[in-house]
Write a protein that holds these residues in place. Sequence first.
Motif, PDB file in Angstrom:
ATOM      1  N   THR A 482      -2.204   7.360 -26.058  1.00 42.76           N
ATOM      2  CA  THR A 482      -2.499   6.073 -25.430  1.00 42.76           C
ATOM      3  C   THR A 482      -2.357   4.980 -26.488  1.00 42.76           C
ATOM      4  N   PRO A 483      -2.213   3.726 -26.079  1.00 43.03           N
ATOM      5  CA  PRO A 483      -2.002   2.675 -27.073  1.00 43.03           C
ATOM      6  C   PRO A 483      -3.240   2.266 -27.846  1.00 43.03           C
ATOM      7  N   ASP A 484      -4.418   2.716 -27.400  1.00 45.94           N
ATOM      8  CA  ASP A 484      -5.647   2.289 -28.064  1.00 45.94           C
ATOM      9  C   ASP A 484      -6.775   3.242 -27.668  1.00 45.94           C
ATOM     10  N   THR A 485      -7.810   3.270 -28.473  1.00 54.40           N
ATOM     11  CA  THR A 485      -9.061   3.940 -28.144  1.00 54.40           C
ATOM     12  C   THR A 485     -10.096   3.491 -29.164  1.00 54.40           C
ATOM     13  N   ASP A 486     -11.339   3.879 -28.962  1.00 56.55           N
ATOM     14  CA  ASP A 486     -12.393   3.618 -29.928  1.00 56.55           C
ATOM     15  C   ASP A 486     -12.795   4.920 -30.606  1.00 56.55           C
ATOM     16  N   TRP A 504     -25.704   8.298 -41.883  1.00 55.88           N
ATOM     17  CA  TRP A 504     -24.680   7.243 -41.886  1.00 55.88           C
ATOM     18  C   TRP A 504     -23.937   7.291 -40.569  1.00 55.88           C
ATOM     19  N   SER A 505     -23.442   6.149 -40.128  1.00 54.15           N
ATOM     20  CA  SER A 505     -22.598   6.115 -38.936  1.00 54.15           C
ATOM     21  C   SER A 505     -21.718   4.877 -38.971  1.00 54.15           C
ATOM     22  N   HIS A 506     -20.628   4.939 -38.237  1.00 55.03           N
ATOM     23  CA  HIS A 506     -19.759   3.774 -38.110  1.00 55.03           C
ATOM     24  C   HIS A 506     -18.870   3.968 -36.885  1.00 55.03           C
ATOM     25  N   THR A 507     -18.334   2.852 -36.423  1.00 54.67           N
ATOM     26  CA  THR A 507     -17.455   2.875 -35.259  1.00 54.67           C
ATOM     27  C   THR A 507     -16.354   1.854 -35.448  1.00 54.67           C
ATOM     28  N   CYS A 508     -15.222   2.059 -34.761  1.00 51.50           N
ATOM     29  CA  CYS A 508     -14.137   1.084 -34.858  1.00 51.50           C
ATOM     30  C   CYS A 508     -13.269   1.166 -33.613  1.00 51.50           C
ATOM     31  N   ARG A 509     -12.594   0.084 -33.335  1.00 57.95           N
ATOM     32  CA  ARG A 509     -11.565   0.029 -32.288  1.00 57.95           C
ATOM     33  C   ARG A 509     -10.236   0.220 -32.990  1.00 57.95           C
ATOM     34  N   LEU A 510      -9.458   1.176 -32.547  1.00 61.19           N
ATOM     35  CA  LEU A 510      -8.280   1.596 -33.298  1.00 61.19           C
ATOM     36  C   LEU A 510      -7.262   0.466 -33.471  1.00 61.19           C
ATOM     37  N   ARG A 511      -7.178  -0.436 -32.523  1.00 55.66           N
ATOM     38  CA  ARG A 511      -6.210  -1.531 -32.657  1.00 55.66           C
ATOM     39  C   ARG A 511      -6.527  -2.429 -33.852  1.00 55.66           C
ATOM     40  N   TYR A 512      -7.791  -2.373 -34.333  1.00 55.89           N
ATOM     41  CA  TYR A 512      -8.188  -3.179 -35.493  1.00 55.89           C
ATOM     42  C   TYR A 512      -8.251  -2.341 -36.771  1.00 55.89           C
ATOM     43  N   ARG A 513      -7.516  -1.251 -36.803  1.00 56.83           N
ATOM     44  CA  ARG A 513      -7.562  -0.342 -37.951  1.00 56.83           C
ATOM     45  C   ARG A 513      -7.035  -0.993 -39.225  1.00 56.83           C
ATOM     46  N   GLU A 514      -6.090  -1.931 -39.097  1.00 56.23           N
ATOM     47  CA  GLU A 514      -5.506  -2.584 -40.271  1.00 56.23           C
ATOM     48  C   GLU A 514      -6.155  -3.920 -40.565  1.00 56.23           C
ATOM     49  N   SER A 515      -6.639  -4.588 -39.547  1.00 57.10           N
ATOM     50  CA  SER A 515      -7.271  -5.897 -39.731  1.00 57.10           C
ATOM     51  C   SER A 515      -8.158  -6.193 -38.542  1.00 57.10           C
ATOM     52  N   LEU A 516      -9.394  -6.601 -38.830  1.00 57.36           N
ATOM     53  CA  LEU A 516     -10.296  -6.987 -37.759  1.00 57.36           C
ATOM     54  C   LEU A 516      -9.885  -8.325 -37.156  1.00 57.36           C
ATOM     55  N   SER A 517      -8.982  -9.020 -37.820  1.00 55.06           N
ATOM     56  CA  SER A 517      -8.548 -10.336 -37.350  1.00 55.06           C
ATOM     57  C   SER A 517      -7.396 -10.261 -36.350  1.00 55.06           C
ATOM     58  N   TYR A 564     -10.959   1.565 -22.023  1.00 49.91           N
ATOM     59  CA  TYR A 564     -10.269   2.430 -21.058  1.00 49.91           C
ATOM     60  C   TYR A 564      -8.901   2.872 -21.557  1.00 49.91           C
ATOM     61  N   ASN A 565      -8.587   2.525 -22.805  1.00 43.24           N
ATOM     62  CA  ASN A 565      -7.405   3.063 -23.507  1.00 43.24           C
ATOM     63  C   ASN A 565      -6.068   2.528 -22.998  1.00 43.24           C
ATOM     64  N   SER A 566      -6.065   1.492 -22.185  1.00 43.01           N
ATOM     65  CA  SER A 566      -4.801   1.016 -21.614  1.00 43.01           C
ATOM     66  C   SER A 566      -4.003   0.171 -22.602  1.00 43.01           C
ATOM     67  N   GLY A 567      -4.686  -0.377 -23.611  1.00 43.72           N
ATOM     68  CA  GLY A 567      -4.013  -1.271 -24.541  1.00 43.72           C
ATOM     69  C   GLY A 567      -4.073  -2.720 -24.125  1.00 43.72           C
ATOM     70  N   GLY A 568      -4.703  -3.003 -23.004  1.00 46.31           N
ATOM     71  CA  GLY A 568      -4.834  -4.370 -22.535  1.00 46.31           C
ATOM     72  C   GLY A 568      -6.058  -5.049 -23.112  1.00 46.31           C
ATOM     73  N   VAL A 569      -6.471  -6.137 -22.471  1.00 48.87           N
ATOM     74  CA  VAL A 569      -7.696  -6.833 -22.862  1.00 48.87           C
ATOM     75  C   VAL A 569      -8.862  -5.968 -22.425  1.00 48.87           C
TER      76      VAL A 569
END
Length: 602
Positions: A482-486, A504-517, A564-569
Amino acid sequence: MGKAWLLNLSACFALLGAQLASAEKLPSAADYTAKLQVRIPMRDGVRLNATLYLPQPSKGGGEHKTPVIVIATPYMADSAHNFAAYFAAHDYVFAAVDVRGRGNSGGTFEPWIHEAEDNYDAVEWLARQPFCDGHVGMWGGSYAGFDQWATAKELPPHLATIAPAAAACPGIDVPDYNGIGQPHLVRWLSLTNGKTAQAQLYEDSDFWAAKFFSAYQHHIPFNSLDAYLGNPFPTFQLLIRHPAYDSYYRSLTPTARQYEKISIPILTITGQYDEEEFGALTYYREHFQHGNHDALLKHYLVIGPWDHAGTRVPEDEVGGVKFGPASLLDLKDLHRQWYDWTMKNGPKPSFLKKQVAYYLLPAGNTGANGEWEYADSLSALTNKGTTYYLDSKDGDGNGLAHAGMLTRQHPVQGSDSYTYDPLELHRGELVDMKSNDATELVDQTYARSIGKDGLIYQTEALPNETPVVGCPSLKLWLSLDTPDTDLEAYLYEMEPDGTSIRLWSHTCRLRYRESLSKGKLVRPGEIVACDLAPGLFVARRLMKGSRLRLVVSSPNTIWAEKNYNSGGVVSEETAKDARTAHVRIYHDAEHASILQLPLEQE
């Protein structure tokens, strides 16, 4: 599951009220007096309301001039009463200020937007008053911690020091956490919308859990959550349009140039279980990256074992983890000594032996023998590391019965996979609705719930008692269809008797793996790297015979915006957009997924 960051990240500022109204005896009424509804003019004509706490003449009042300590809060000036009375009784004027649009202040409350300029004006106005000797310091935590950094970047001439505790950092850990929306934002807005506080409604955790669970069950899009709960908030709609760390948020906190110019003494306070540790340490690291050398020598850091509220009123146990009596640092007294040093030419606080003070939790979960340790810098504590490689024998790793390995040997080949179906609800039902806040950090329900929807890796038993002091990090090489996931990761110590302690714990949205911006979607089948390394600090002695357990999965919880992993908003996604993500974690010669742990071999 991990409600420590999921539950409170968008609203943990609100703990300044009843939770911080400590039961200890207040100063005598003979030691201070209070002046209500003092109006502080702003540059645009709006007037902010303040309650002034002044020393009695016998304590230096009257014509006597003294430094002023100020807090600007959206939770009503009255929430700071105990602290204000304490400082007034110790010969400081304390100004408890309602931020714009809250309490008795004029204007409209827009979270974070006006605080920099308003606080500049308040600091300079207070400095001109006959009771002030020209020195103004700031105090407070969470939202009021953000306030201090926002004010410092404007460089008010009479601002002498700041002491931010658990400082929220907009765009980093609030209102989203690393790009993931938090339903608790609606709950927080129910508290801060309008002039007065809806404190009883806000504090009804069962009510909010039930409402969030209903939205979770019905796959309500995140951008409709406020309306679904019956309270449409324009501020909610504004904030969710900024999921990335964009210019909207960057304008609220210091730039590199502003960090360079901040020269006042700073006391940063956070905790190992503080939901705003990510934000607090972001400010700290940014200042040390961009600040001038002389200013950095005046920046001190205290990392206790505490949770968010504990950064102002410490407790010796949180979520079932016991800290011990040495953790009950008298933070009011530390602040008093800090202000005496920075604004009255008193001695430096004796507790601050070096620039970094941290609490080393003892082995076991009794809290006995916990102790304060010191270092010259945070970087000196975080450069060390022991590498553990993720691995498995048969490409399994799904669940405790089939756990993979954390090994010191570099793997040659292999991968493991898990499935995240956004329409599957068992995790929220099993974990979120049955967990107990009182035992959350020692509970194993989450790990036991993992099956095909996650991966578990464990070390061999540790041969000796081993301190872990520093910032763990996790680098995953992965691919998905899929184009994205958390993604989320949790690290636990598993003691020989089976006791589990979250480290310890952490979470991320994969689309922001290179930059949160700026987001960047994934091409199906593409192998990408994802670093879960926000720099969260851990200091604990691991018991001899303990194992380390790493759980990797995707958030599927009532406490976080669902991807929902669609890659949209993401905030607009619903069940019709859902795509099941098959996530593959690699551990081969070319793509070695690793857990970096700051273990100290003794």
